[in-house]
Design a protein around this motif. Structure first.
Motif, PDB file in Angstrom:
ATOM      1  N   LEU A   7       1.342  -4.357   5.243  1.00  0.00           N
ATOM      2  CA  LEU A   7       2.027  -3.097   5.012  1.00  0.00           C
ATOM      3  C   LEU A   7       1.879  -2.114   6.142  1.00  0.00           C
ATOM      4  CD1 LEU A   7       3.008  -0.631   3.357  1.00  0.00           C
ATOM      5  CD2 LEU A   7       0.676  -0.459   2.599  1.00  0.00           C
ATOM      6  N   LEU A   8       0.692  -1.885   6.602  1.00  0.00           N
ATOM      7  CA  LEU A   8       0.423  -0.696   7.381  1.00  0.00           C
ATOM      8  C   LEU A   8       0.749  -0.888   8.851  1.00  0.00           C
ATOM      9  CD1 LEU A   8      -2.965   0.112   5.706  1.00  0.00           C
ATOM     10  CD2 LEU A   8      -0.724   0.998   5.149  1.00  0.00           C
ATOM     11  N   SER A   9       1.693  -0.106   9.365  1.00  0.00           N
ATOM     12  CA  SER A   9       1.965  -0.126  10.797  1.00  0.00           C
ATOM     13  C   SER A   9       1.590   1.227  11.362  1.00  0.00           C
ATOM     14  CB  SER A   9       3.428  -0.449  11.070  1.00  0.00           C
ATOM     15  OG  SER A   9       4.274   0.473  10.488  1.00  0.00           O
TER      16      SER A   9
ATOM     17  N   PRO B 241      -8.786   1.882  -5.574  1.00  0.00           N
ATOM     18  CA  PRO B 241      -7.791   2.933  -5.331  1.00  0.00           C
ATOM     19  C   PRO B 241      -7.596   3.880  -6.511  1.00  0.00           C
ATOM     20  CG  PRO B 241      -6.685   0.877  -5.829  1.00  0.00           C
ATOM     21  CD  PRO B 241      -8.159   0.552  -5.742  1.00  0.00           C
ATOM     22  N   GLU B 242      -8.334   3.688  -7.596  1.00  0.00           N
ATOM     23  CA  GLU B 242      -8.063   4.447  -8.821  1.00  0.00           C
ATOM     24  C   GLU B 242      -8.197   5.949  -8.634  1.00  0.00           C
ATOM     25  OE1 GLU B 242      -9.584   4.792 -13.469  1.00  0.00           O
ATOM     26  OE2 GLU B 242     -10.381   3.225 -12.162  1.00  0.00           O
TER      27      GLU B 242
ATOM     28  N   TRP C   3      -4.828   2.061   0.643  1.00  0.00           N
ATOM     29  CA  TRP C   3      -4.122   1.459   1.769  1.00  0.00           C
ATOM     30  C   TRP C   3      -4.288  -0.060   1.753  1.00  0.00           C
ATOM     31  CZ3 TRP C   3      -1.392   3.679   5.994  1.00  0.00           C
ATOM     32  CH2 TRP C   3      -1.182   5.056   5.860  1.00  0.00           C
ATOM     33  N   GLU C   4      -5.481  -0.526   1.411  1.00  0.00           N
ATOM     34  CA  GLU C   4      -5.695  -1.968   1.312  1.00  0.00           C
ATOM     35  C   GLU C   4      -4.834  -2.564   0.199  1.00  0.00           C
ATOM     36  OE1 GLU C   4      -7.419  -3.686   3.447  1.00  0.00           O
ATOM     37  OE2 GLU C   4      -8.033  -1.884   4.532  1.00  0.00           O
ATOM     38  N   ARG C   5      -4.681  -1.836  -0.887  1.00  0.00           N
ATOM     39  CA  ARG C   5      -3.836  -2.297  -1.980  1.00  0.00           C
ATOM     40  C   ARG C   5      -2.384  -2.442  -1.510  1.00  0.00           C
ATOM     41  NH1 ARG C   5      -1.835  -5.242  -5.937  1.00  0.00           N
ATOM     42  NH2 ARG C   5      -0.106  -4.173  -6.969  1.00  0.00           N
ATOM     43  N   LEU C   6      -1.905  -1.482  -0.744  1.00  0.00           N
ATOM     44  CA  LEU C   6      -0.537  -1.574  -0.258  1.00  0.00           C
ATOM     45  C   LEU C   6      -0.375  -2.734   0.725  1.00  0.00           C
ATOM     46  CD1 LEU C   6       0.489   2.162   0.185  1.00  0.00           C
ATOM     47  CD2 LEU C   6       0.940   0.618  -1.721  1.00  0.00           C
TER      48      LEU C   6
ATOM     49  N   ALA D 146       2.297  -5.826   0.296  1.00  0.00           N
ATOM     50  CA  ALA D 146       3.206  -6.236   1.370  1.00  0.00           C
ATOM     51  C   ALA D 146       3.216  -7.739   1.593  1.00  0.00           C
ATOM     52  CB  ALA D 146       2.825  -5.533   2.663  1.00  0.00           C
ATOM     53  N   LYS D 147       2.274  -8.452   0.994  1.00  0.00           N
ATOM     54  CA  LYS D 147       2.252  -9.903   1.142  1.00  0.00           C
ATOM     55  C   LYS D 147       3.184 -10.592   0.151  1.00  0.00           C
ATOM     56  CE  LYS D 147      -2.439  -9.864   2.977  1.00  0.00           C
ATOM     57  NZ  LYS D 147      -3.855 -10.233   2.773  1.00  0.00           N
TER      58      LYS D 147
END
Length: 472
Positions: free
Chosen positions: A8-10, A90-91, A162-165, A169-170
């Motif tokens: 996800l993260l760019s 992320p909660e 952010w790790e969840r997103l 993205a996978k």
């Protein structure tokens, strides 16, 4: 890139300027699944910028290390702190994001009756980065507005979000995010601030000539935002919003592209009446399909959830029973109310009618008065304290928020949705399962309604808005 390997993260994408960014934070630019074209893809982009202006720092430039992305030297303790904070759930961040998003949405909704959309995720993320540098009463008020109960736990949870997103993205989606800190070329940042923003928010530092070329710097940041949002957010920072006293601009951008899990057949779209706010019925293209979706009937409204491919993200539509019922729904909207609505959802056969709609902004929305009213006025005064970001020049470093801007684009079509959002906060110097088969319920969105886009696992609220006129 295309294929099965993207994330996800760019956050460290190449900036529009030829000047290279300072090292700091991971570099990721991954897109999942097949690229959808035209109206057939779901695209969401959200950007939050925080610009700080202040007196010039004594040191001309930070030192950078090749390995750690550090600025200004220092030992390894800040990096270790960031690593410890980065492993969490992320909660907390999701809960805080929902609460702030609803607060901002309700405040803006009360100022008019037109279409409206915001990105709670982007606002919370960028203000979260800014909170890393706040101290004293400024920090306390920001905690209240951002719904932060314990700062370290909040930032830990933000990193987990952010790790969840990245995990989302996978799947069969296109999802990318970017953070960046544009820094006045002569400013000295605190090493711990650089390390924590890099570790927790994946934000590298880029030298920017605010003092020498404020207008060129504004255009440079706007160009970067435009690139991250696929050209849907332009001129986020309006003319004269950057001047020679600008010192930092913190940017968060979110891009999302995907398709409905169950798409609307374009051949079934027909003109149909829509009861717009304060107007006679207008004809709009009404999309139609029948299928099994999560659905609920709550006091005064119908609630429908429509997933995107892979099921990780979904759009939820809250439709008032009465054509004039949206204001009452907005008054009732709270984190607790939203949780009740979502908890009531269960699979049901639904005959859906949903208008194509586009929310295209003409200009950025000023957010400064809203943030002050919500409870962080000190940050907008010369008494603000952002000494956690920079080596103080004076009692509190000479920085305070002067203005804030927000802009959103949303487009919903038969195949999916496109959306983009951006926010700028400018800070200046004070010196300058199985179910019984029932007859399909009818969900006909022919009147103003609320919508949101969320992560179905973490409940992270990415977008929140209302449609009062699909063609406005």
């Amino acid at each position: 890139m295309r294929g099965r390997g993207p994330a996800l993260l760019s956050n460290a994408l190449e900036a529009a300027s030829p000047h290279p960014p300072c090292r700091g934070g991971r570099q990721m630019s991954r897109k999942m699944g097949k690229n959808a074209s035209g109206a057939g893809r779901l695209l969401a982009a959200s950007v939050l910028l925080v610009a700080l202006c202040g007196v010039p720092a004594a040191r001309a430039a930070e030192q950078e290390t090749a390995g750690g992305g550090r600025t200004g030297g220092g030992d390894a303790e800040p990096a270790e702190q960031g690593k410890r904070e980065a492993a969490a759930s992320p909660e907390l961040f999701s809960t805080a994001t929902t609460a702030l998003g609803i607060d901002v949405f309700r405040a803006l909704a009360g100022k008019g009756r037109g279409n409206l959309a915001i990105s709670p995720f982007s606002i919370e993320a960028a203000l979260g980065m800014t909170r890393l540098g706040a101290r004293g009463r400024t920090a306390e008020e920001m905690d209240a507005v951002l719904h932060i109960e314990e700062e370290a736990a909040f930032h830990t949870s933000a990193a987990a979000a952010w790790e969840r997103l990245e995990a989302v993205a996978k799947g069969p989606l296109e999802l990318a995010a970017a953070n960046r800190i544009f820094v006045e070329e002569r400013l000295h940042l605190r090493p711990e601030f650089v390390e924590r923003t890099a570790t927790l928010y994946h934000a590298p530092v880029e030298r920017t000539p605010f003092g020498r070329d404020p207008e060129g710097s504004r255009m440079r940041i706007n160009t970067w935002v435009e690139k991250q949002t696929q050209s849907h957010i332009r001129d986020l920072l309006p003319p004269r919003s950057i001047d020679p006293m600008t010192r930092l601009v913190l940017v968060d951008a979110l891009y999302f592209s995907g398709r409905w899990a169950s798409r609307f057949e374009r051949s079934r779209t027909r003109p149909a009446p829509f009861q717009a706010y304060g107007e006679r019925r207008v004809k709009v293209p009404m999309m139609r399909q029948e299928g099994t979706f999560k659905y609920a009937e709550v006091e005064g409204a119908q609630v429908l959830e429509m997933p995107y491919q892979g099921g990780a993200l979904s759009m939820v539509i809250v439709l008032p029973r009465e054509p004039t019922g949206l204001p009452a729904l907005e008054r009732a909207l709270s984190a607790e109310t939203l949780d009740r609505w979502l908890s009531a959802l269960s699979p049901r056969r639904v005959r859906v009618s949903l208008p194509r709609f586009t929310l295209r902004p003409k200009r950025s929305i000023p957010l400064g008065s809203t943030l002050k009213t919500l409870g962080m006025p000190t940050a907008f005064t010369p008494e603000a304290d952002f000494t956690g970001m920079i080596e103080a020049a004076g009692d509190r470093g000479g920085l305070f928020i002067d203005a804030a801007f927000h802009q959103v684009f949303v487009e919903v079509r038969e195949e999916g949705t496109r959306a983009a959002a951006a926010t700028a906060v400018v800070i200046r110097t004070r010196g300058g399962g199985g179910h019984r088969q029932l007859k399909p319920v009818v969900f006909r969105a022919d009147r103003p309604f609320l919508f949101l886009i969320r992560d179905t696992k973490s409940q992270l609220l990415l977008f929140l808005g209302r449609v009062t006129h699909p063609r406005a």
